[in-house]
Design a protein around this motif. Sequence first.
Motif, short mmCIF file in Angstrom:
data_model
loop_
_atom_site.label_atom_id
_atom_site.label_comp_id
_atom_site.label_asym_id
_atom_site.label_seq_id
_atom_site.Cartn_x
_atom_site.Cartn_y
_atom_site.Cartn_z
N UNK A 182 20.42 -32.99 1.59
CA UNK A 182 19.51 -32.43 2.34
C UNK A 182 18.49 -31.96 1.62
N UNK A 183 18.60 -31.77 0.36
CA UNK A 183 17.55 -31.44 -0.64
C UNK A 183 16.71 -32.65 -0.80
N UNK A 184 17.01 -33.77 -0.71
CA UNK A 184 16.28 -35.17 -0.80
C UNK A 184 15.68 -35.46 0.43
N UNK A 185 16.24 -35.04 1.68
CA UNK A 185 15.56 -35.13 3.00
C UNK A 185 14.52 -34.23 3.13
N UNK B 47 22.69 -27.10 7.92
CA UNK B 47 21.94 -26.73 6.95
C UNK B 47 20.58 -26.19 7.27
N UNK B 48 20.05 -25.61 6.42
CA UNK B 48 18.50 -25.22 6.66
C UNK B 48 18.00 -25.13 5.17
N UNK B 49 16.57 -25.91 5.21
CA UNK B 49 15.78 -25.82 3.82
C UNK B 49 14.62 -25.05 4.37
N UNK B 50 14.16 -24.12 3.42
CA UNK B 50 13.05 -23.17 3.80
C UNK B 50 11.93 -23.41 2.73
N UNK B 51 10.79 -23.58 3.36
CA UNK B 51 9.60 -23.57 2.59
C UNK B 51 8.78 -22.34 2.76
N UNK B 52 7.93 -21.89 1.99
CA UNK B 52 6.92 -20.83 2.14
C UNK B 52 5.81 -21.58 1.76
N UNK B 53 4.95 -21.54 3.07
CA UNK B 53 3.39 -22.35 2.62
C UNK B 53 2.38 -21.40 2.71
N UNK B 54 1.82 -21.09 1.54
CA UNK B 54 0.59 -20.15 1.40
C UNK B 54 0.04 -20.43 0.23
N UNK B 55 -1.18 -19.80 -0.05
CA UNK B 55 -1.91 -19.99 -1.22
C UNK B 55 -1.00 -19.18 -2.33
N UNK B 56 -0.48 -18.44 -2.30
CA UNK B 56 0.58 -17.60 -3.21
C UNK B 56 2.00 -17.41 -2.76
N UNK B 57 2.62 -17.21 -3.63
CA UNK B 57 4.08 -17.08 -3.42
C UNK B 57 4.42 -15.61 -2.88
N UNK B 58 5.55 -15.63 -1.99
CA UNK B 58 6.12 -14.23 -1.70
C UNK B 58 7.28 -13.79 -2.57
N UNK B 59 6.99 -12.66 -3.34
CA UNK B 59 8.18 -12.40 -4.27
C UNK B 59 9.33 -11.62 -3.41
N UNK C 72 6.45 -19.60 6.80
CA UNK C 72 7.68 -20.29 6.64
C UNK C 72 7.96 -21.54 7.48
N UNK C 73 8.30 -22.70 6.80
CA UNK C 73 8.57 -23.85 7.61
C UNK C 73 10.18 -24.16 7.24
N UNK C 74 10.89 -24.23 8.24
CA UNK C 74 12.34 -24.55 7.99
C UNK C 74 12.44 -25.97 8.73
N UNK C 75 13.34 -26.74 7.66
CA UNK C 75 14.01 -28.05 8.32
C UNK C 75 15.49 -27.55 8.64
N UNK C 76 15.92 -27.82 9.79
CA UNK C 76 17.24 -27.10 10.15
C UNK C 76 18.18 -28.65 10.67
N UNK C 77 18.93 -28.81 9.94
CA UNK C 77 19.80 -30.26 10.35
C UNK C 77 21.10 -30.03 10.35
N UNK C 78 21.40 -30.95 11.42
CA UNK C 78 23.01 -30.81 11.88
C UNK C 78 23.50 -31.98 11.71
N UNK C 79 24.81 -32.45 11.09
CA UNK C 79 25.25 -33.76 11.08
C UNK C 79 26.56 -33.83 10.73
N UNK C 80 27.31 -34.89 10.95
CA UNK C 80 28.76 -35.27 10.66
C UNK C 80 29.23 -34.83 9.28
N UNK C 81 28.32 -34.68 8.41
CA UNK C 81 28.66 -34.46 7.12
C UNK C 81 27.26 -34.86 6.09
N UNK C 82 27.43 -34.39 4.97
CA UNK C 82 26.03 -34.69 4.13
C UNK C 82 26.78 -35.17 2.71
#
Length: 249
Positions: free
Chosen positions: A196-199, A110-122, A181-191
Amino acid sequence: MKRIKLEVAYDGTNYCGWQIQPKDITIEKVLNDNLTQLLGEEIKVIGASRTDSGVHALGNVAVFDTESRIPGERMAQALNARLPEDIIIQSSREVPPDFHPRFQDTRKTYEYKFYNAPYDNPITRRYHHFVYVPLDVEKMKEAARYFLGEHCFISMCSSRAQVTSYVREIYSCDIIQQGRYITMRVTGSGFLYNMVRLMAGTLLEVGRGKKEPEWVKEILESEERVAVGPKLPAKGLTLIGIQYENFEE
């Protein structure tokens, strides 16, 4: 009768998750309806990962049984001609009749993606979680390393989950920065449910400076339901793919 395996990609924005719901439109329902019309027989797919409402996928897996003479490798093209543009079959093939997408040894990414900036990207706002506070990526990387290995993830699982064990093994957990963009990329046996959203929410607390990286270690070592970071919005989460350990592609 033959069994067909599908690799399914979708934008989950307009769907109430994967699993059939009584009154809502889901990925599973759209696949069932279109396959039934295409093949002229009642089709019910079995999905590997029951993604939540709003979660995206590049490589979810589903199988179904059919009497159709359409070759397995051509099923993707035939089905894509009917599906809406936000659901695309990436590949299809015939598999052994006893292949089950959930009851196999797998590695899920899975990947969880953040956009880290003063304002959002539409442009990409449907696929990331916007964070305006500057994030310490190095501390997030340090915290992510504590997830590696086999742990009890009871604190990072929704209380609604019905499971016999909260133990899961994480093979890799990387924090990747590409510009804003900052991405958490995680691989596991199962979730676990919402794991993943809590991680990701827990790493966000570290990145914002509210907690130190060692906090993750303390959470996991407690093996109890203790406070963790927030459950982040579904739109930032994408199921990248599922690798089957004992199944040759």
